[in-house]
Design a protein around this motif. Structure first.
Motif, PDB file in Angstrom:
ATOM      1  N   TYR A   1      32.998  56.882   0.177  1.00  0.00           N
ATOM      2  CA  TYR A   1      32.672  55.602  -0.463  1.00  0.00           C
ATOM      3  C   TYR A   1      33.865  54.644  -0.479  1.00  0.00           C
ATOM      4  CZ  TYR A   1      28.376  57.828  -2.091  1.00  0.00           C
ATOM      5  OH  TYR A   1      27.156  58.465  -2.142  1.00  0.00           O
ATOM      6  N   SER A   2      35.073  55.171  -0.568  1.00  0.00           N
ATOM      7  CA  SER A   2      36.243  54.295  -0.604  1.00  0.00           C
ATOM      8  C   SER A   2      36.360  53.489   0.684  1.00  0.00           C
ATOM      9  CB  SER A   2      37.516  55.115  -0.841  1.00  0.00           C
ATOM     10  OG  SER A   2      37.691  56.084   0.187  1.00  0.00           O
ATOM     11  N   GLU A   3      35.944  54.101   1.805  1.00  0.00           N
ATOM     12  CA  GLU A   3      35.989  53.375   3.082  1.00  0.00           C
ATOM     13  C   GLU A   3      34.902  52.297   3.119  1.00  0.00           C
ATOM     14  OE1 GLU A   3      37.751  52.819   6.983  1.00  0.00           O
ATOM     15  OE2 GLU A   3      38.370  53.722   5.088  1.00  0.00           O
ATOM     16  N   ARG A   4      33.750  52.600   2.560  1.00  0.00           N
ATOM     17  CA  ARG A   4      32.676  51.604   2.500  1.00  0.00           C
ATOM     18  C   ARG A   4      33.101  50.422   1.626  1.00  0.00           C
ATOM     19  NH1 ARG A   4      28.240  49.626   5.230  1.00  0.00           N
ATOM     20  NH2 ARG A   4      26.653  48.882   3.772  1.00  0.00           N
ATOM     21  N   LYS A   5      33.769  50.713   0.506  1.00  0.00           N
ATOM     22  CA  LYS A   5      34.284  49.648  -0.356  1.00  0.00           C
ATOM     23  C   LYS A   5      35.310  48.816   0.396  1.00  0.00           C
ATOM     24  CE  LYS A   5      36.924  48.922  -4.631  1.00  0.00           C
ATOM     25  NZ  LYS A   5      38.111  48.363  -3.972  1.00  0.00           N
ATOM     26  N   LYS A   6      36.166  49.473   1.135  1.00  0.00           N
ATOM     27  CA  LYS A   6      37.179  48.768   1.914  1.00  0.00           C
ATOM     28  C   LYS A   6      36.528  47.824   2.916  1.00  0.00           C
ATOM     29  CE  LYS A   6      40.906  49.706   5.248  1.00  0.00           C
ATOM     30  NZ  LYS A   6      41.621  50.778   5.985  1.00  0.00           N
ATOM     31  N   TYR A   7      35.416  48.260   3.497  1.00  0.00           N
ATOM     32  CA  TYR A   7      34.702  47.438   4.486  1.00  0.00           C
ATOM     33  C   TYR A   7      33.937  46.301   3.819  1.00  0.00           C
ATOM     34  CZ  TYR A   7      30.973  46.094   7.728  1.00  0.00           C
ATOM     35  OH  TYR A   7      30.086  45.377   8.497  1.00  0.00           O
ATOM     36  N   MET A   8      33.131  46.609   2.824  1.00  0.00           N
ATOM     37  CA  MET A   8      32.234  45.619   2.240  1.00  0.00           C
ATOM     38  C   MET A   8      32.945  44.637   1.310  1.00  0.00           C
ATOM     39  SD  MET A   8      29.146  45.863   3.363  1.00  0.00           S
ATOM     40  CE  MET A   8      28.333  44.832   2.156  1.00  0.00           C
ATOM     41  N   ILE A   9      33.815  45.128   0.432  1.00  0.00           N
ATOM     42  CA  ILE A   9      34.427  44.267  -0.584  1.00  0.00           C
ATOM     43  C   ILE A   9      35.776  43.731  -0.135  1.00  0.00           C
ATOM     44  CG2 ILE A   9      35.269  44.182  -2.971  1.00  0.00           C
ATOM     45  CD1 ILE A   9      33.184  46.290  -3.667  1.00  0.00           C
ATOM     46  N   ASP A  10      36.649  44.612   0.315  1.00  0.00           N
ATOM     47  CA  ASP A  10      37.990  44.167   0.713  1.00  0.00           C
ATOM     48  C   ASP A  10      38.000  43.551   2.110  1.00  0.00           C
ATOM     49  OD1 ASP A  10      38.753  45.314  -1.681  1.00  0.00           O
ATOM     50  OD2 ASP A  10      39.250  47.239  -0.764  1.00  0.00           O
ATOM     51  N   GLY A  11      37.092  44.005   2.981  1.00  0.00           N
ATOM     52  CA  GLY A  11      37.121  43.561   4.371  1.00  0.00           C
ATOM     53  C   GLY A  11      36.077  42.528   4.746  1.00  0.00           C
ATOM     54  N   GLY A  12      35.290  42.054   3.782  1.00  0.00           N
ATOM     55  CA  GLY A  12      34.305  41.020   4.089  1.00  0.00           C
ATOM     56  C   GLY A  12      33.184  41.486   4.989  1.00  0.00           C
ATOM     57  N   GLY A  13      32.841  42.775   4.932  1.00  0.00           N
ATOM     58  CA  GLY A  13      31.770  43.291   5.778  1.00  0.00           C
ATOM     59  C   GLY A  13      30.397  42.851   5.302  1.00  0.00           C
ATOM     60  N   VAL A  14      29.386  43.131   6.128  1.00  0.00           N
ATOM     61  CA  VAL A  14      28.011  42.749   5.788  1.00  0.00           C
ATOM     62  C   VAL A  14      27.094  43.969   5.880  1.00  0.00           C
ATOM     63  CG1 VAL A  14      28.279  40.351   6.526  1.00  0.00           C
ATOM     64  CG2 VAL A  14      27.508  42.077   8.179  1.00  0.00           C
TER      65      VAL A  14
ATOM     66  N   GLY B   1      28.291  52.216  13.608  1.00  0.00           N
ATOM     67  CA  GLY B   1      29.353  51.219  13.609  1.00  0.00           C
ATOM     68  C   GLY B   1      28.976  49.888  12.981  1.00  0.00           C
ATOM     69  N   GLU B   2      29.953  48.998  12.966  1.00  0.00           N
ATOM     70  CA  GLU B   2      29.814  47.699  12.326  1.00  0.00           C
ATOM     71  C   GLU B   2      28.866  46.797  13.110  1.00  0.00           C
ATOM     72  OE1 GLU B   2      32.879  44.146  10.834  1.00  0.00           O
ATOM     73  OE2 GLU B   2      33.602  45.899  11.935  1.00  0.00           O
ATOM     74  N   THR B   3      28.017  46.066  12.397  1.00  0.00           N
ATOM     75  CA  THR B   3      27.124  45.102  13.044  1.00  0.00           C
ATOM     76  C   THR B   3      26.860  43.951  12.091  1.00  0.00           C
ATOM     77  OG1 THR B   3      24.965  44.764  14.088  1.00  0.00           O
ATOM     78  CG2 THR B   3      25.041  46.325  12.265  1.00  0.00           C
ATOM     79  N   ASN B   4      26.762  42.747  12.639  1.00  0.00           N
ATOM     80  CA  ASN B   4      26.472  41.560  11.829  1.00  0.00           C
ATOM     81  C   ASN B   4      24.996  41.199  11.843  1.00  0.00           C
ATOM     82  OD1 ASN B   4      29.186  41.141  11.133  1.00  0.00           O
ATOM     83  ND2 ASN B   4      29.572  40.041  13.043  1.00  0.00           N
ATOM     84  N   VAL B   5      24.256  41.784  12.784  1.00  0.00           N
ATOM     85  CA  VAL B   5      22.852  41.428  12.974  1.00  0.00           C
ATOM     86  C   VAL B   5      22.024  42.704  13.098  1.00  0.00           C
ATOM     87  CG1 VAL B   5      21.191  40.289  14.497  1.00  0.00           C
ATOM     88  CG2 VAL B   5      23.407  39.233  14.080  1.00  0.00           C
ATOM     89  N   TYR B   6      20.829  42.692  12.505  1.00  0.00           N
ATOM     90  CA  TYR B   6      19.889  43.811  12.611  1.00  0.00           C
ATOM     91  C   TYR B   6      18.636  43.323  13.321  1.00  0.00           C
ATOM     92  CZ  TYR B   6      23.029  45.844   9.204  1.00  0.00           C
ATOM     93  OH  TYR B   6      24.153  46.317   8.567  1.00  0.00           O
TER      94      TYR B   6
END
Length: 452
Positions: free
Chosen positions: A102-115, A191-196
């Protein structure tokens, strides 16, 4: 006109590129990952009862060696998590597995501006469906539609991959976890994606849905998603009050649960109900003590929840039991390691604390393929002791033989948490150890199906 469009496109691309650079995955060197892999495998091989089977032990060890050989010199924590989850998944033990990073998901979504995806899914009969859709574009009415593919990945492949990470392969008993973890698991697996791009049943072209930020996700979900939290415990009655239906979402046994049982059985008695349906569909299980508390209202006869319990003896378990379970430590202290110490049902017979408000009418226990662990055990005791009739269309998700009472560990480098079951449980309710408790009456044949 053309220069303006080009400028806009470049701006968009630069923005997307900048956002992607905000998140830098956490990578580890191969020697660190090998150490974590070896640490996890050593715990499993010396503690889990399945690894006493020499043929399975050899097969599982080879799977671990293959993973070790294929580890790259630099691998992200998500890639490593997926491989470890699939390795533990080969045990098909719902009580042995690995926790999501979960810490990596937080890093991606909250700290890293992920979607993330602005929709949720549900799994029915080995198929994926849109559960809720809460994107800003409200022109699409896709809730309830079957998903054939996401980003050109077939839905059956997605479901298989996700089931592998929760340790159930093609069994439906883990689909609750698949639903809950879907967005995070999709990200970890593919992996990371901006569109579904959703290919839906009955639609000729894929529906393109933009991912949303963490803050936007919760804003949209609050605005468009369902705000109803399902009740954990619920009691309803037929119009004439002769039939009561008790729904129990889990056997985790919080204070609310015990108070619910007390109040519910008092109300059932005061109304004079003659039939009682106990609904444990989608109940993931919980504590044996919580099962005993419910059985206290159904029988005054002694019983055991299991035919037998086998404890895999090891130094690690002895050390744990010496500190936390002295009554069990006394039983295994002098036993040789790598043996399975069995206690038969007489060793843990339970004398009910029979209640004044106990129910004495007809009992029906409603099950499905997601009635797991303690919920399946409850159904097995009811069936074995003739306390009621088991109703459903499929057997419980947990097999008659399953494993539990896990111990938790943390890998030295990635710090990923995993858990290992040292006990084998043989419950009641059937003779085929690799199947669950079978229903005695199908729902379509159940005389009180209208209240379900």
């Amino acid at each position: 006109m053309k220069p303006t469009i080009l400028t806009i496109l470049i701006t968009i691309l630069l923005f997307q590129s900048t956002k992607a650079q905000d998140y830098k995955p956490t990578y580890f060197q191969k020697k660190e990952l090998v150490e974590d892999l070896s640490f996890m495998m050593a715990k499993v091989e010396t503690m889990h009862p399945m690894l006493l089977d020499e043929a399975f032990d050899v097969k599982w060890y080879k799977s671990g060696l293959k993973i070790e050989e294929e580890l790259s010199d630099s691998m992200s924590i998500n890639q490593f998590y997926v491989q470890m989850a699939e390795l533990l998944g080969e045990l098909e033990d719902t009580h042995t597995g690995i926790s999501f990073p979960y810490s990596e998901r937080k890093k991606y979504m909250i700290d890293g501006g992920g979607v993330s995806m602005p929709f949720s899914i549900t799994v029915k009969d080995h198929r994926l469906y849109v559960n809720e859709y809460f994107a800003e574009d409200r022109s699409h009415d896709i809730a309830g539609k079957q998903i054939l593919a996401i980003n050109n990945i077939a839905s059956d492949q997605i479901l298989q991959d996700m089931r592998n990470t929760v340790g159930v392969k093609n069994r439906e008993c883990g689909d609750g976890s698949v639903e809950k973890m879907f967005a995070m698991s999709f990200w970890a697996l593919y992996g990371e994606t901006n569109v579904y791009r959703l290919k839906l049943m009955g639609e000729n072209t894929p529906l393109v849905i933009n991912g949303v930020s963490n803050a936007k996700y919760f804003e949209l979900k609050k605005k468009y998603g369902s705000q109803q939290n399902p009740e954990k415990y619920r009691l309803t009655f037929s119009e004439d009050q002769q039939l009561a239906k008790m729904s129990i979402a889990s056997f985790y046994g919080d204070e609310q649960y015990y108070q619910f049982l007390k109040d519910a059985f008092q109300e059932i008695k005061s109304k004079g109900s003659k039939q009682l349906i106990i609904d444990v569909r989608n109940n993931p299980g919980g504590r044996s003590r919580a099962v005993d508390s419910l059985l206290n209202y159904l029988t005054d006869k002694s019983y055991s929840q299991y035919k037998s319990i086998g404890i895999r003896v090891s130094e690690k378990l002895k050390a744990n039991y010496k500190q936390k379970r002295p009554e069990l430590y006394d039983r295994i202290e002098k036993l040789p390691n790598d043996t399975l110490f069995y206690m038969d049902s007489t060793a843990y017979k339970h004398e009910p604390n029979y209640k004044e408000s106990a129910f004495t009418g007809e009992v029906y226990v409603l099950i499905n393929e997601r009635s797991n662990s303690a919920a399946a055990t409850f159904a097995g005791v009811v069936k074995e002791k003739g306390l009621g009739t088991i109703v459903g269309n499929k057997a419980t998700g947990e097999n008659i033989r399953y494993y539990g009472d896990f111990l938790m560990y943390k890998m030295p480098n990635t710090k990923i948490t995993f858990y290992v079951s040292p006990k084998e449980f043989i419950q009641y309710g059937g003779t085929n150890l690799n199947k669950g408790v079978e229903p005695e009456v199908l729902i379509q044949d159940f005389e009180f199906r209208d209240i379900l």
